[in-house]
Motif scaffolding. Sequence first.
Motif, mmCIF file in Angstrom:
data_model
loop_
_atom_site.group_PDB
_atom_site.id
_atom_site.type_symbol
_atom_site.label_atom_id
_atom_site.label_comp_id
_atom_site.label_asym_id
_atom_site.label_seq_id
_atom_site.Cartn_x
_atom_site.Cartn_y
_atom_site.Cartn_z
ATOM 1 N N GLU A 114 -4.906 -4.906 -2.230
ATOM 2 C CA GLU A 114 -6.517 -5.258 -1.775
ATOM 3 C C GLU A 114 -6.482 -7.030 -1.959
ATOM 4 N N ARG A 115 -5.984 -7.414 -3.029
ATOM 5 C CA ARG A 115 -6.567 -8.800 -3.507
ATOM 6 C C ARG A 115 -5.537 -9.583 -2.095
ATOM 7 N N GLN A 139 -1.615 -1.156 -5.420
ATOM 8 C CA GLN A 139 -2.660 -1.130 -4.581
ATOM 9 C C GLN A 139 -3.691 -2.170 -4.849
ATOM 10 N N ILE A 140 -4.065 -2.433 -5.850
ATOM 11 C CA ILE A 140 -5.110 -3.388 -6.134
ATOM 12 C C ILE A 140 -4.469 -4.918 -5.624
ATOM 13 N N GLU A 146 -2.898 -9.355 -15.077
ATOM 14 C CA GLU A 146 -3.182 -8.013 -15.370
ATOM 15 C C GLU A 146 -2.480 -6.977 -14.420
ATOM 16 N N LEU A 147 -1.943 -7.724 -13.206
ATOM 17 C CA LEU A 147 -1.413 -6.745 -12.005
ATOM 18 C C LEU A 147 0.292 -6.584 -12.373
ATOM 19 N N ILE A 148 0.671 -7.143 -13.437
ATOM 20 C CA ILE A 148 2.084 -7.173 -13.477
ATOM 21 C C ILE A 148 2.632 -8.150 -12.303
ATOM 22 N N TYR A 163 0.734 -1.136 0.022
ATOM 23 C CA TYR A 163 -0.028 0.071 0.110
ATOM 24 C C TYR A 163 0.858 1.294 -0.190
ATOM 25 N N ILE A 216 -8.071 -18.019 -10.840
ATOM 26 C CA ILE A 216 -9.456 -17.529 -10.712
ATOM 27 C C ILE A 216 -9.718 -16.219 -10.087
ATOM 28 N N LYS A 217 -10.693 -15.966 -10.118
ATOM 29 C CA LYS A 217 -11.116 -14.436 -9.627
ATOM 30 C C LYS A 217 -11.391 -14.423 -8.180
ATOM 31 N N TRP A 218 -11.271 -13.169 -7.776
ATOM 32 C CA TRP A 218 -11.399 -13.253 -6.015
ATOM 33 C C TRP A 218 -12.416 -13.590 -5.618
ATOM 34 N N GLN A 219 -13.695 -13.328 -6.224
ATOM 35 C CA GLN A 219 -14.853 -13.693 -5.790
ATOM 36 C C GLN A 219 -15.022 -15.469 -5.551
ATOM 37 N N PRO A 273 -0.873 1.899 -8.990
ATOM 38 C CA PRO A 273 -2.175 1.206 -8.739
ATOM 39 C C PRO A 273 -2.126 -0.248 -8.855
ATOM 40 N N TYR A 274 -1.060 -0.820 -9.405
ATOM 41 C CA TYR A 274 -0.899 -2.118 -9.520
ATOM 42 C C TYR A 274 -0.899 -2.782 -8.053
#
Lengths: 167, 291, 360
Positions: free
Chosen positions: B121-122, B117-118, B195-197, B109, B263-266, B114-115
């Motif tokens: 969060e993940r 930061q996201i 996608e987040l490098i 953080y 897979i995605k976070w959800q 932005p990478y």
Amino acid sequence: MGYLSFAGTILGGLFKKPVTTQYPLKPAVLPEELRGRVLIDIQRCISCGMCMRKCPAGAIVVDRSAKSWSINRFACVQCATCVDNCPVKCLRMEPQYAAPGTVKQNETFVKQAAAQPAVAVTLVKGVTPTASAPATGTQAAAASAATAAKTAAAPQTTPPGDGAGHA
Amino acid sequence: MSELMNNLLFGIAYLILAPVVGGLLAGCDRIITARMQRRVGPPLLQPFYDVLKLTEKQEIAVNLIQDFYVGGFLLFVMISGIFFFTRGDILLVVFTLTLASVCLIVAAYSSNSPYSQIGAERELIQTMSYEPMLLMVAIGFYLATGTFSLSEIMHGHAAGIIFLPGVFLGLVYILGIKFRKSPFDLAMSHHAHQELIKGTVTEFSGKTLAMVEVAHWYENIFLLGFVYLFFVWSAGWSILLGLLACAVVFFFEILVDNCCSRIKWQALLKSTWLVSLVAGFINLLILMYMR
Amino acid sequence: MGKHTVVPFGPQHPVLPEPIHLDLELDDEKVVRAIPSIGYIHRGLEKLVEKREFKEYVFIAERICGICAFGHGWGYCKSVEGLMNIEIPLRAKYLRTIWHELSRIHSHLLWLGLMADGMGFESLFMHSWRLREKVLDIFEKTTGGRVIFSACKIGGVRRDIEDSELHGIAEILRGMRDEVREITDIFFKEPTSVSRLKDVGILSKEAAVATCAVGPMVRASGIPLDYRVADTSGVYRELNFTPVTTDTCDCYGRCWVRVQEIFASLDMICQAIEKIPAGDIAVPVKGNPNGEYFARLEQPRGEAFYYVKGNNTTHLTRFRVRTPTNMNLPAMVEALKGCDYADVPMIVLTIDPCISCTER
């Protein structure tokens, strides 16, 4: 379900040989038809300059008065237009790529009156050729104004004029 | 007195040997992955070469405070490992590990990219996903053996796996998250093709990134120690069984990494809580009834 | 109200196959808007047509793109031959078709690998590209180059493939079918991949028509737009061919369309090898191009236009390529609205972006 459906191929892969070739530890196996690099039989060249005019990359320089033919291997795109258009068919494509190098250089072939063709290597950007060049009396036609001499920085290419396989 | 010396020796051995063994494990991981993909793979010592090369690189940091937090991450991972290998308290080990991952999240953080930061969060969502399961491991051992102390768990009268099969399955499920392997490598992947490098560690470079790598080796060894815990009891030969179980689980993680996409976070949150609930919680309920 | 961030996606990004820049406005992890900017790889190749003779320009035209290289060479030759009213021999047409369909197979296998990589499935990426090597070996043996073939020239093709070699190629391709099926089935069977592809990047039929999408992008939205059906001068009429469509309108559908096209191309090449006639491979070209003409081709990514204009000199005055990615970019921006951030690489890859073609 289908989870881990790829496991069969993956586990099978563990027991099979890798498909990657071991170049450059082992020599590359290249097919005959490969457009590797251009070679010239300089004694048959008539210095008409057709290859120079047709080359889409402008890699060939022909000097009629000095009877030399010079190619910049780093500009050549291996399209074989020069091979197709030569009226005496003295050019051919060899299935072996040009060797990598650390300095951009032209390769010049000069037609000799005597039997032995001479090969000289000139370095662009005004670097004098090193003393171990096997050229005889006639130096290359391309002008090489010796400003700063880079000592032993340039690798010598082996004279490929006789069509030897591996550069 | 000699048991104290014994534990101290284990702790020091962990401090010194864990990066070596962890690096070799990482090297094996890369070679096995490469062979599964029909490639040759790097030399075995490649992770060491990479870390050494990272220490020589120039460090470009937007906010230098991230070095402090990454140092904290490495320190707390080492401390958790030391607590584990000196046969301390398993609950304390779990909480110190949480502290380590919080340090990493704050480090991510602290840089304004932005990478990262996201990615941070993940990483928080991932921590939310696996924390219940880790706690259930500690609670499960308490219910099975009556103590939180690791030395008594390791010298118990029977292997932990007999009482805690569900908890073990849940642990293997969340190990993929901690090892940063597909399908759970959302926040930070071994490969930069996402996608987040590189996610959480995008903005780290040079020595900071080398510290993160070494911390991951420490963490991997100590997580495999958790797996080991399920397969040892007072019998001397159970040590070999424990090591074999670690090897099998490690190979299984590599296999799953090569057989799944990310897979995605959800989906991560849902599936991990479902597995924790079904495998872990029900196991604990059964144990509570049996007492 | 979530946290509003703007993520600069590209031009250098490990998941992107080509340099495109997208400013993604995110609300937490949902994309609100995507603002594209291109121009990072403009090389001025269309200007270069004024400086090279029209017979040599074909080597520059095929270097517009590495993946669709043969298509560009063929498109340029087709348009100049149409302009100069040159009728090339039938064998040359068959050879061009065989090479173009092989090019389609290699392009789709490359794309499948990139799609797997974008999903985080590296092993599938490696295996797809392992299969692609077989096609590249065929190219190396028949044309002399793995990626840039230099096989087309105005008036025909430069090299012939002997019949024995053609039958060898047909054998290799028949052997490839099972391996390709083994690898491509994973996209549709593995639950983690399906979850990344299904209902991602929806482009409804109306939106596809409104944004003028082409290629597999529009064929997955149920519209059978494929130039090979309309091609009267080529040999596609002789080969058994129907366009592959589906109407799921999402990434899963586009993946499926491309996989089916691989199998369709494998079939078409085997058919072409059966039907290829003996004969010349080129006719001599005399005179200079004069006037305007345009030709169309079905590239792996969609329909491409090639426009040429000459003024009776050895140099053309204008060469304009309208590439399929040019048309698919607005469709991509449309599909990006409202998606998850994790879906962005999927949607960007799903148009099979070839920015080198778009920017020349």
